[in-house]
Design a protein around this motif. Structure first.
Motif, mmCIF file in Angstrom:
data_model
loop_
_atom_site.group_PDB
_atom_site.id
_atom_site.type_symbol
_atom_site.label_atom_id
_atom_site.label_comp_id
_atom_site.label_asym_id
_atom_site.label_seq_id
_atom_site.Cartn_x
_atom_site.Cartn_y
_atom_site.Cartn_z
ATOM 1 N N ASP B 64 18.553 -2.725 -10.503
ATOM 2 C CA ASP B 64 17.795 -3.963 -10.258
ATOM 3 C C ASP B 64 18.579 -5.074 -9.586
ATOM 4 O OD1 ASP B 64 19.546 -4.714 -12.238
ATOM 5 O OD2 ASP B 64 18.069 -5.600 -13.553
ATOM 6 N N HIS B 65 19.901 -5.001 -9.573
ATOM 7 C CA HIS B 65 20.651 -6.182 -9.156
ATOM 8 C C HIS B 65 20.642 -6.423 -7.652
ATOM 9 C CE1 HIS B 65 21.671 -7.344 -13.065
ATOM 10 N NE2 HIS B 65 22.709 -8.087 -12.727
ATOM 11 N N CYS B 66 20.572 -5.362 -6.892
ATOM 12 C CA CYS B 66 20.503 -5.541 -5.439
ATOM 13 C C CYS B 66 19.712 -4.369 -4.896
ATOM 14 C CB CYS B 66 21.899 -5.602 -4.848
ATOM 15 S SG CYS B 66 21.882 -5.934 -3.088
ATOM 16 N N CYS B 101 16.069 -5.215 -15.175
ATOM 17 C CA CYS B 101 16.398 -4.346 -16.314
ATOM 18 C C CYS B 101 15.809 -4.821 -17.647
ATOM 19 C CB CYS B 101 17.909 -4.165 -16.428
ATOM 20 S SG CYS B 101 18.852 -5.687 -16.642
ATOM 21 N N HIS B 102 15.941 -6.109 -17.945
ATOM 22 C CA HIS B 102 15.499 -6.570 -19.275
ATOM 23 C C HIS B 102 13.989 -6.449 -19.449
ATOM 24 C CE1 HIS B 102 19.570 -7.673 -19.746
ATOM 25 N NE2 HIS B 102 19.523 -8.603 -18.828
ATOM 26 N N GLN B 103 13.265 -6.724 -18.382
ATOM 27 C CA GLN B 103 11.812 -6.604 -18.455
ATOM 28 C C GLN B 103 11.405 -5.135 -18.599
ATOM 29 O OE1 GLN B 103 9.689 -8.793 -18.938
ATOM 30 N NE2 GLN B 103 7.774 -7.716 -18.554
ATOM 31 N N SER B 122 24.775 -10.022 -19.784
ATOM 32 C CA SER B 122 24.758 -11.110 -20.775
ATOM 33 C C SER B 122 23.363 -11.466 -21.288
ATOM 34 C CB SER B 122 25.464 -12.342 -20.241
ATOM 35 O OG SER B 122 25.350 -12.424 -18.861
ATOM 36 N N HIS B 123 22.323 -11.151 -20.529
ATOM 37 C CA HIS B 123 20.985 -11.515 -21.004
ATOM 38 C C HIS B 123 20.290 -10.416 -21.812
ATOM 39 C CE1 HIS B 123 21.924 -14.476 -17.853
ATOM 40 N NE2 HIS B 123 21.587 -15.257 -18.861
ATOM 41 N N THR B 124 21.085 -9.482 -22.287
ATOM 42 C CA THR B 124 20.600 -8.476 -23.231
ATOM 43 C C THR B 124 20.031 -9.154 -24.474
ATOM 44 O OG1 THR B 124 22.236 -6.919 -22.400
ATOM 45 C CG2 THR B 124 21.351 -6.433 -24.562
ATOM 46 N N GLY B 295 10.823 -16.223 -10.519
ATOM 47 C CA GLY B 295 11.049 -14.822 -10.885
ATOM 48 C C GLY B 295 12.179 -14.695 -11.875
ATOM 49 N N THR B 296 12.835 -13.560 -11.863
ATOM 50 C CA THR B 296 13.984 -13.176 -12.707
ATOM 51 C C THR B 296 13.594 -12.785 -14.138
ATOM 52 O OG1 THR B 296 14.691 -15.288 -13.701
ATOM 53 C CG2 THR B 296 15.445 -14.822 -11.455
ATOM 54 N N CYS B 297 14.598 -12.333 -14.883
ATOM 55 C CA CYS B 297 14.355 -11.898 -16.262
ATOM 56 C C CYS B 297 13.953 -13.066 -17.141
ATOM 57 C CB CYS B 297 15.590 -11.199 -16.823
ATOM 58 S SG CYS B 297 17.075 -12.210 -16.832
ATOM 59 N N THR B 298 14.198 -14.302 -16.671
ATOM 60 C CA THR B 298 13.810 -15.461 -17.472
ATOM 61 C C THR B 298 12.330 -15.802 -17.284
ATOM 62 O OG1 THR B 298 16.026 -16.299 -17.109
ATOM 63 C CG2 THR B 298 14.469 -17.818 -18.087
ATOM 64 N N ASN B 356 12.964 -7.340 -8.474
ATOM 65 C CA ASN B 356 14.402 -7.125 -8.696
ATOM 66 C C ASN B 356 15.032 -8.488 -8.932
ATOM 67 O OD1 ASN B 356 16.622 -7.362 -6.006
ATOM 68 N ND2 ASN B 356 14.483 -7.831 -5.672
ATOM 69 N N CYS B 357 16.353 -8.527 -9.095
ATOM 70 C CA CYS B 357 17.018 -9.793 -9.421
ATOM 71 C C CYS B 357 17.019 -10.782 -8.259
ATOM 72 C CB CYS B 357 18.460 -9.539 -9.850
ATOM 73 S SG CYS B 357 18.577 -8.518 -11.323
ATOM 74 N N GLY B 358 16.873 -10.269 -7.034
ATOM 75 C CA GLY B 358 16.820 -11.146 -5.870
ATOM 76 C C GLY B 358 18.073 -11.994 -5.740
ATOM 77 N N PRO B 359 17.894 -13.279 -5.402
ATOM 78 C CA PRO B 359 19.070 -14.119 -5.152
ATOM 79 C C PRO B 359 19.700 -14.656 -6.432
ATOM 80 C CG PRO B 359 17.085 -15.393 -4.809
ATOM 81 C CD PRO B 359 16.640 -14.013 -5.218
ATOM 82 N N CYS B 360 19.192 -14.248 -7.588
ATOM 83 C CA CYS B 360 19.650 -14.803 -8.868
ATOM 84 C C CYS B 360 21.163 -14.749 -8.992
ATOM 85 C CB CYS B 360 18.989 -14.079 -10.027
ATOM 86 S SG CYS B 360 19.472 -14.726 -11.625
ATOM 87 N N LEU B 361 21.781 -13.678 -8.489
ATOM 88 C CA LEU B 361 23.245 -13.609 -8.566
ATOM 89 C C LEU B 361 23.879 -13.627 -7.183
ATOM 90 C CD1 LEU B 361 24.577 -10.061 -9.433
ATOM 91 C CD2 LEU B 361 22.316 -10.507 -8.512
ATOM 92 N N SER B 378 15.259 -19.243 -12.747
ATOM 93 C CA SER B 378 16.208 -18.325 -13.378
ATOM 94 C C SER B 378 17.012 -19.029 -14.477
ATOM 95 C CB SER B 378 17.125 -17.731 -12.304
ATOM 96 O OG SER B 378 17.700 -18.763 -11.527
ATOM 97 N N ASN B 379 18.111 -18.428 -14.887
ATOM 98 C CA ASN B 379 18.815 -18.948 -16.060
ATOM 99 C C ASN B 379 20.204 -19.500 -15.789
ATOM 100 O OD1 ASN B 379 20.207 -16.542 -15.664
ATOM 101 N ND2 ASN B 379 18.918 -15.445 -17.118
ATOM 102 N N ARG B 380 20.683 -19.424 -14.563
ATOM 103 C CA ARG B 380 22.036 -19.919 -14.291
ATOM 104 C C ARG B 380 22.101 -20.685 -12.985
ATOM 105 N NH1 ARG B 380 25.391 -14.871 -16.525
ATOM 106 N NH2 ARG B 380 25.396 -15.627 -18.665
HETATM 107 S S1 SF4 Z 1 19.993 -13.182 -14.957
HETATM 108 FE FE1 SF4 Z 1 19.394 -12.727 -12.869
HETATM 109 S S2 SF4 Z 1 20.890 -11.187 -12.203
HETATM 110 FE FE2 SF4 Z 1 20.943 -11.229 -14.456
HETATM 111 S S3 SF4 Z 1 19.474 -9.647 -15.094
HETATM 112 FE FE3 SF4 Z 1 18.383 -11.603 -15.040
HETATM 113 S S4 SF4 Z 1 17.451 -11.613 -13.010
HETATM 114 FE FE4 SF4 Z 1 19.060 -10.084 -12.952
#
Ligand code: SF4
Lengths: 163, 414
Positions: B64-66, B101-103, B122-124, B295-298, B356-361, B378-380
């Motif tokens: 999911d990260h890229c 992944c988390h979703q 870390s967002h497990t 978007g993102t897991c958040t 996917n995670c997109g530009p989150c990281l 997102s979260n960061r």
């Molecule tokens: S914080 Fe961003 S990079 Fe990390 S899992 Fe969630 S969406 Fe993906």
């Protein structure tokens, strides 16, 4: 285990993105190569000045942010022997232990030591020796000590699980 | 004194009658999650010299990260993961067409009450929304779990955060967690097991509880959780894989407790460059923005897209703003498609990307240029997080993000 080195000093909440930028996480895979980017967004001079055995002294919550181990590996490969902080982010602390890099929690020392000063750490005795006095830190639990002594989690697992 | 939620779970998994706070225990997690970092984990695993992973059925891998791969380095990385999965007979593998992944982990029913779950991300912490213990670990640790099935953990203290009152209209779980992180600081819950409870949590649906647990990592928590209730159990129906057990803390578990009444909560925003640099949105109203990420897991779940669509319906995204939308998973994407949400977002000028995670990281799909400002759900927002250390990231709810996308500047009123 004893370590001696000069101090690099940083503040609170130094996050893993400034220790090892996220944009390199999948492109830089060589450990020596990682060292070249250590702290580049926080202190570009670090990598030019750091010598084998040097020590990082930081404020609260050192290594917060992502779980990337490169943020530990890059410092270790750059020569850092010990990190002392008021506190560590949880995963960062674990990553240090599991890479065999001692992460010491000690608050009192922070205001007593300047950047560039030479200090000595005695891991077994739980002491940090500086020209302004001796500071102590809590001993590691047994399991953690074993991992550090083995040189990290992988060597530890190899020693105990590989048949 | 009684035992906390986390003491009970860790004691159970350590095979002990009881465990004390601060004690180091060895546990075997039910599941171990990893993502694109699985190829790095696999390399470490191989270094150990053990040939087969101990419990292939406990390993969950989501790319999911890229995704799809941005260049041949990422592609090689994905290829190595696929080969490893094949070679080791890992069945719980989700390729690039599934989402963050988390979703995916939650949708696939791996998260369930009372379980012990670890993940090399870390967002497990997100899965605590379903009443389990879930925490992030490093890659070396993941490799070691693949090899041995076990890991050491320190039993954390518990911080109970009681949230009372009723959330005002147009505020959401994101405003709640940003408010808490602003109050407690990035290390406010360091090493702690954080319980979210109170009327606001009872009223929240699962999607919102995930937001809280997800971002508990941003105040340093080891894990975040909500005690399982009917809503959690309803979500699990038809999804959950395997057995699970409801675990609740004793009344006198000795947890530190904080209490907030959030009936007057105002929309919150995290400002550059740290997640605890939180302000009320009104304080930064008018800040010009160049990109909005929803978007993102958040905040990339169906509810989040729906809120954005309600705001954007019949309106247009500002000419000066690129609105990027990343559904958190293919399941979310399909539902949004079916219910006409995607249509509204695209009509408004949004760009809907693959889950996917997109530009989150900062790896791809919407990296920033020097001087640019992004408002993201997102979260960061650390310096450099979206691929450029001279750009600025703000974090908000999908509601605030959607309004700001229309206005071209940060705002919270239509
Ligand atoms: S914080 Fe961003 S990079 Fe990390 S899992 Fe969630 S969406 Fe993906």
């Amino acid at each position: 285990m004893k370590f001696k080195g000069k101090v690099f000093k940083y503040g609170d909440n130094v996050n893993t993105d400034v220790i090892f930028p996220g944009k390199y996480t999948y492109t830089v895979t060589d450990r020596k190569e990682m060292a070249k980017h250590a702290l580049e967004d926080l202190d570009p001079d670090f990598i030019k000045e750091v010598k084998e055995g040097d020590i990082i002294l930081a404020g609260k919550n050192f290594g917060c942010g992502s779980s990337r181990e490169q943020a530990v590996i890059c410092l270790k490969e750059a020569g850092v022997s010990v990190i002392i902080a008021k506190s560590f982010a949880r995963i960062y602390f674990r990553n240090c232990i599991n890479e065999g890099l001692p992460a010491l929690v000690c608050s009192d020392i922070f205001d007593k030591v300047e950047k560039g000063e030479e200090i000595e750490v005695d891991l077994k005795e739980g002491k940090i020796i500086t020209k302004n006095g001796i500071f102590s830190f809590p001993a590691f639990p047994e399991r953690v000590q074993e991992i550090l002594l083995s040189g990290g989690l992988i060597p530890y697992v190899q020693k105990h699980f590989k048949k | 004194m009684g035992f906390s939620f986390v003491q009970k779970i860790l004691a159970k998994y350590a095979g002990k009658e009881k465990v004390e706070v601060g004690e180091i225990v060895t546990v075997e997690p039910d599941f171990i999650l990893s993502h694109d970092n699985s190829s790095a984990i696999a390399k470490t695993f191989k270094k150990i010299g053990i040939e087969r992973v101990k419990y292939p059925e406990r390993i969950v891998i989501v790319l999911d990260h890229c995704t799809p791969a941005a260049d041949s380095k990422y592609a090689t990385n994905h290829k190595e993961v696929r080969e490893f999965v094949q070679e080791q007979g890992i069945k719980n593998f989700y390729d690039i067409n599934r989402g963050v992944c988390h979703q995916v982990f939650i949708e696939e029913g791996f998260a369930a009450p009372g379980r012990l779950i670890l993940g090399s991300d870390s967002h497990t912490t997100s899965y605590g929304a379903l009443g389990c213990f879930s925490a992030g670990i490093g890659r070396t640790e993941a490799a070691s779990i693949w090899a041995t099935g076990e890991l050491w953990l320190m039993v954390p203290e518990t911080l109970r955060i009681r949230l009372e009152g009723k959330l005002p209209k147009n505020t959401s779980a994101k405003d709640v967690i940003l408010f808490l992180i602003g109050k407690l600081g990035a290390d406010g819950a360091l090493y702690k097991s954080v319980e979210f409870c109170g009327k606001i949590i009872d009223d929240m649906d699962l999607e919102d509880r995930i937001v809280l647990c997800n971002m508990s990592a941003e105040m340093g928590a080891k894990n975040g959780y909500c005690l399982p209730d009917q809503k959690a159990l309803d979500y699990l129906k038809g999804r959950v894989k395997g057995e699970y057990e409801l675990i609740f803390p004793d009344k006198d578990d000795g947890a530190e407790e904080l209490s907030f009444d959030l009936s007057d909560l105002k929309p919150q925003i995290a400002c550059p460059h740290s997640v605890d640099n939180v302000k009320e949105v009104s304080e930064v109203k008018g800040t010009k923005i160049h990109q909005v990420v929803i978007g993102t897991c958040t905040n990339g779940r169906f509810k989040d897209l729906k809120i954005a669509a309600e705001v954007l319906k019949g309106k247009k995204v500002s000419k000066n703003v690129r609105l990027l939308i990343f559904p958190a998973s293919m399941e979310v994407f399909k539902k949004a498609l079916k219910e006409g949400i995607i249509d509204i977002l695209v009509e408004a000028g949004g760009i809907v990307m693959n889950p996917n995670c997109g530009p989150c990281l900062g790896a791809h799909e919407g990296a920033l240029a020097p001087g640019e400002v992004c408002l993201s759900t997102s979260n960061r927002n650390f310096k450099g997080r979206m691929g450029c250390n001279e750009s600025f990231i703000y974090l908000s709810s999908p509601y605030v993000a959607a309004i700001s996308a229309i206005k071209g500047e940060i705002d919270y009123e239509i």
